[in-house]
Design an enzyme around this catalytic site. Structure first.
Site, mmCIF file in Angstrom:
data_model
loop_
_atom_site.group_PDB
_atom_site.id
_atom_site.type_symbol
_atom_site.label_atom_id
_atom_site.label_comp_id
_atom_site.label_asym_id
_atom_site.label_seq_id
_atom_site.Cartn_x
_atom_site.Cartn_y
_atom_site.Cartn_z
ATOM 1 N N ASP A 121 -5.823 1.918 -1.459
ATOM 2 C CA ASP A 121 -4.413 1.951 -1.852
ATOM 3 C C ASP A 121 -3.768 0.579 -1.672
ATOM 4 O O ASP A 121 -2.546 0.467 -1.588
ATOM 5 C CB ASP A 121 -3.658 3.010 -1.029
ATOM 6 C CG ASP A 121 -3.636 2.655 0.454
ATOM 7 O OD1 ASP A 121 -4.579 1.979 0.905
ATOM 8 O OD2 ASP A 121 -2.684 3.067 1.154
ATOM 9 N N ASP B 220 0.855 -1.183 0.000
ATOM 10 C CA ASP B 220 0.000 0.000 0.000
ATOM 11 C C ASP B 220 0.895 1.238 0.000
ATOM 12 O O ASP B 220 2.121 1.143 0.086
ATOM 13 C CB ASP B 220 -0.965 -0.010 1.190
ATOM 14 C CG ASP B 220 -0.275 0.104 2.536
ATOM 15 O OD1 ASP B 220 0.967 0.298 2.569
ATOM 16 O OD2 ASP B 220 -0.973 -0.018 3.561
#
Length: 988
Positions: free
Chosen positions: A897, A854
């Site tokens: 993300d 992420d």
């Protein structure tokens, strides 16, 4: 590749049973050849075989249609597959069947395309082979043909069983003869056996000299056995039969054998009597005949009975022939024994012309074949037939239609003796039935084709009947139809209900016909206009019993009535002023009649036209124009032609029609003429031709292939789009067959649909075809061209290119599996592809790694710079991930993300660490949003599955990588952590 059939589980038992039949490699036998011919005929195919499946071959006991071929290897035999199942095996098209598509019997001679084989199952269940039929064209058997082929296979099994039994009987008979010969050498035992016989028993030398007679033999002649020994047996035979008996015995004594005969002899009283003999010539060890053994039985009473029976038969025959019905009797060979006088009168023959002639000779070829292949086999089995439809041929060649019923009489042995048949001439009856059927079919076709519904109302029962078309007009279905007037009335528009009810009731009360219009309110709210016509049917007493009527949907007519009314006014005005000339001209080209329009058209002045020639009325130039056409009409032809006129005050273009005027004897005595002003039509035709050119231009530029194909599968019309798509010259393609024009691949895709359409079915289907290197998805419609006679004369075809729609459909499917922002696979596609990744790892044993990533502090980027900036960061982040791995590695966005990367075919865990380090460094590079410079980093968790036979689940890999990610964040972010999954599934 040819797929050889598996070996049956009872193969050893089956082969033992086959060889016990003693039939392999034997010569042709009529019974088996007849079965094969019948199979070929019933199924309508050129090839039929009675095939026996040996250990390494299939051998043909009977062969129809494959001359010169007696066997084939078992590995290529269709029949080796057929014996594995108890029921008939059918292969409609061997080219499409993976078991046989590459079989040498299919790809080369004899080029088998169709096969059907019924197993030949012996008592006990063993399958010896098949009775099979084959064709070089694909086809499908009817249910009747399948049943007939199965029955014939059963007959073949019974014939094989009977053949084996006959061989066994022959063996036992030979053994019995041997035993009898041994017994005959022992006179004492022999005498003890025969002396108690009531039949006449004797032994003689081949010369006829008696060496032994039993008591019954001697008693018959009033002698003793001793006195007869040494005498020739011919001495006791009647003089008239002595020569034939001597010849019979001489032939019998040439070699050991048995024969039967009947002859006259003298009884003890000197009376002539009949004796039936069984004579056996016996041989020594070398086969030389050394003795003649005879057993005789007095059959005088039987002979008397036969003579009486013959007299009775003659009486029956006279009665039979004189009966007024059409009768005939035939023998087991199909030859006529007796016919009635009515039979002869109907067919126009004399008795001596038909007796002894095959009854099939008086049938048409079609009836003869039907009798041979269907009727006679069933007749011989059941012993009777009823109302068989045949066509018989009279002596003058004319054909009559008959119904034949017959019974079969058998002799004492159960074998056919003769049949008796009663024949009914139904020619006139069938003609009337056919005419009625045609009229009914025409009525049904006319009403359904024209959208006319038929209804009938029974006034006594209140029952209402509707044809199928009525439901199309009123809506609803037969399943919900109650059969009452309420079914009709509840469909009426409320405003029309009272008027319709009054009209219906009035017509019934007045016994009058009805004709009125009304509106129908369908279930979906649509209003339709309907015309009703009906008549009231009375019984013999004049009481109304039922109403029969029609309904016709006139909604379209109602919509255009107003326009039609205006149009009719114009047409009526035009018709009333239409310049039409009517005349009659005799054989000398003189007018005998003209209507008043001649004066109005041509201003001919006084004197008129009657009695004048055409040349006198219009001048020699005008006469020269029409004279050739007048001559054709005077020669007996209808003539129509266009005439260009330059006469003053007259139309410039005219249409002339001449019709010969014949007298009662058919002789042409003049010509009727009709002339119409075609000036405007000529101008309209010019405009129409221009319009047709425009229409052709439109169809040629439509993105749709439009063609017309006739019943011979030849193109009769093609538009320009056909040329554009296939690159084929239209001039070359027209009148050529579809297969030749489009090629075998495209034709094979369409063949089944094409044939269904040519049989009258509207067919619509989608197909993907390669045309000039371009793959097109097509939606095709085949529309039968059915004429009023009900016959399909061809089909119209429309092919729409729906490739764009297919691509859009595929794109929509792809969108559901792809992340819209980054273009990467989404969670759905990731979940779909992971089983494939794990399967490859299991197959190859290679190591894999799953990375969970992420963006560090991504929430802060969204909160401070906005979601638009956050999306740009995610897009750039995804691009850097893709650039950091191989094209074969999978990069997916799971949401927000969160990203995953799957690395396959790794050598060791250091290779995974290297990729992770590369990603961390790539992401760490500055990221620019316009003029703003951002520092972005990532944390990576890695689940590494070493080379092992233990494959962990996708969930296990993701979970392990997720935990490693949190470990990387705990270590300060902008780094990675790797966890190795061991063979036991524990992180190490």
């Amino acid at each position: 590749m040819t797929y050889a059939a598996p070996i049956p589980p009872d193969e050893d038992e089956r082969l033992s049973r086959l060889r016990s039949l003693q039939v392999l490699d034997t010569g042709a036998e009529p019974i088996f050849d007849a079965i094969a011919r019948m199979a070929s005929s019933v199924c309508g195919v050129p090839i039929a075989l009675l095939s026996l499946v040996d250990s390494d071959r299939q051998w043909f006991k009977s062969n129809v249609g494959l001359p010169g071929t007696s066997q084939t290897p078992r590995e290529v035999a269709f029949c080796a597959h057929a014996i594995l199942r108890p029921e008939l095996m059918e292969v409609p098209d061997a080219m499409l069947d993976p078991r046989f598509s590459t079989n040498p019997l299919v790809t080369s001679q004899p080029h088998i395309r169709f096969y059907a084989g019924a197993p030949i199952v012996m008592p006990g269940g063993a399958s010896m082979g098949t009775l099979c039929v084959m064709d070089r064209q694909a086809r499908v058997l009817t249910d009747d043909q399948r049943a007939a082929l199965t029955d014939l296979a059963l007959v073949a099994a019974q014939a094989l069983d009977m053949r084996q039994a006959a061989l066994e009987r022959d063996r036992l008979n030979a053994l019995a003869v041997q035993q009898a010969q041994e017994a005959s050498a022992k006179a004492t035992i022999y005498h003890a056996i025969v002396e108690d016989q009531s039949d006449m028993v004797s032994l003689a030398l081949p010369t006829g000299e008696l060496t032994f007679v039993n008591q019954a033999y001697a008693r018959h002649f009033g002698l003793t056995p001793a006195s007869m020994q040494g005498h020739n047996l011919l001495e006791y035979v009647a003089a008239n039969d002595r020569e034939s008996v001597a010849s019979h015995l001489q032939a019998l004594c040439r070699e050991p054998g048995t024969a039967h005969s009947e002859n006259r002899m003298y009884s003890v009283a000197g009376n002539e009597c009949w004796v039936a003999w069984t004579n056996r010539s016996m041989g020594d060890a070398n086969g030389k005949v050394v003795a003649l053994h005879s057993v005789g039985r007095d059959i005088t009473d039987r002979k008397r009975t036969e003579r009486a029976l013959l007299a009775s038969q003659n009486s029956f025959r006279a009665l039979y022939e004189a009966t007024p019905a059409m009768l005939h009797s035939i023998d087991p060979q199909g030859r006529i024994l007796f016919v009635s006088d009515a039979w002869l009168a109907n067919l126009g023959y004399a008795r001596e012309e038909v007796v002894g002639v095959s009854s099939a000779d008086f049938l048409t070829p079609a009836s003869r074949e039907y009798a041979r292949s269907v009727v006679i086999p069933n007749f011989l089995q059941s012993g009777r037939c009823d109302d068989i439809s045949y066509q018989m041929v009279r002596k003058d060649g004319s054909v009559i239609e008959v119904l034949l019923s017959a019974v079969l009489e058998r002799n004492a042995d159960g074998q056919p003796a003769h049949s008796l048949a009663v024949i009914q001439d139904v020619t006139e009856k069938n003609a009337l039935s056919a005419a009625l059927r045609v009229n009914q079919e025409r009525l049904s076709l006319a009403t359904s084709a024209n959208g006319i519904g038929i209804w009938e109302f029974d006034l006594a029962t209140g029952r209402l009947e509707w044809s199928d078309t009525m439901f199309s007009i009123f809506g609803g279905s037969r399943a919900t139809f109650g059969g009452t007037l309420e079914d009709w009335s509840r469909k009426l528009h409320p405003a029309d209900l009272d008027a319709c009810t009054r009209a219906f009731d009035w017509a019934i009360a007045a016994h009058a016909s009805m004709d009125f219009d009304f509106r129908v309110l369908q279930d979906d709210g649509e209003v339709r206009h309907v015309n009703a016509r009906a008549m009231v049917i009375d019984d013999a007493q004049g009481k109304a019993v039922r109403v029969l009527g029609t309904n016709y949907d006139i909604s379209e007519r109602k919509k255009i009535e107003q326009a039609l009314e205006y149009s009719e006014q114009r047409l009526r005005l035009i018709a009333n002023n239409l310049p039409i000339l009517i005349s009659h001209i005799d054989t000398e080209y003189r007018y005998t009649f003209t209507n008043d329009k001649y004066q109005a058209w041509f201003s001919l002045g006084e004197g008129g036209t009657v009695g004048k020639t055409v040349a006198e009325v219009f001048g020699p130039t005008a006469f020269a124009q029409v004279k050739p056409h007048l001559d054709q009409a005077l020669a007996g032809q209808d003539v129509s032609f266009e005439l260009r006129s330059s006469l003053p005050n007259a139309p410039t273009h005219m249409f002339v029609h001449y019709v010969p005027d014949r007298n009662a004897q058919g002789v042409v005595k003049g010509v009727f003429g009709m002339v119409r002003d075609r000036t405007e039509q000529h101008q309209a035709r010019t405009r129409l031709q221009a319009s047709e050119r425009q229409l052709r231009a439109v169809t040629d530029n439509l993105p749709v292939v439009i063609t017309y194909i006739d019943t011979e599968e030849r193109f009769r019309y093609l538009n320009e789009t056909f040329h554009d798509w296939l690159g084929v010259s239209l001039d070359w393609a027209i009148h050529r067959q579809v297969a030749e024009v489009v090629g075998p691949e495209l034709y094979a895709q369409r063949r089944a649909y094409l044939r269904r359409a040519l049989e009258g079915e509207r067919v619509e289907f989608d197909v993907e075809s390669m045309m000039q290197g371009q793959r097109r998805h097509l939606r095709v419609s085949y529309i039968p061209d059915v004429w009023t006679d009900g016959i399909v004369h061809g089909i119209f075809t429309l092919s729409n290119d729906v490739t764009a729609f297919k691509e859009i459909e595929q794109a929509l499917q792809d969108m559901a599996r792809v992340d819209v922002l980054t273009g990467l696979p989404n969670r759905r596609q990731f979940n779909e592809r992971m089983p494939e990744v794990l399967a490859r790892a299991a197959r190859t044993g290679a190591a894999i790694a799953l990375m969970f990533l992420d963006v560090d502090f991504f929430k802060s980027i969204n909160d401070t710079l906005g979601h638009g900036a956050g999306d740009k960061v995610l897009k750039e982040f995804a691009d850097r991930l893709v650039a950091s791995v191989r094209a074969t590695d999978m990069v997916a966005r799971l949401g927000g993300d969160e990203f995953v990367i799957v690395l396959e075919h790794l050598n060791d865990e250091d290779e995974a660490r290297g990729v992770a380090q590369k990603i961390v460094e790539q992401v760490r590079s500055p990221l620019f949003l316009g003029a703003q410079k951002l520092k972005v980093s990532t944390s990576v968790g890695i689940a590494y599955q070493a080379k092992t036979t233990v494959i962990h689940s996708a969930h296990r890999l993701v979970s392990t990588a997720d935990h490693a990610l949190y470990a990387a964040k705990a270590a300060g972010r902008d780094t990675f952590k790797l966890v190795v999954l061991g063979p036991e599934g524990e992180a190490a």
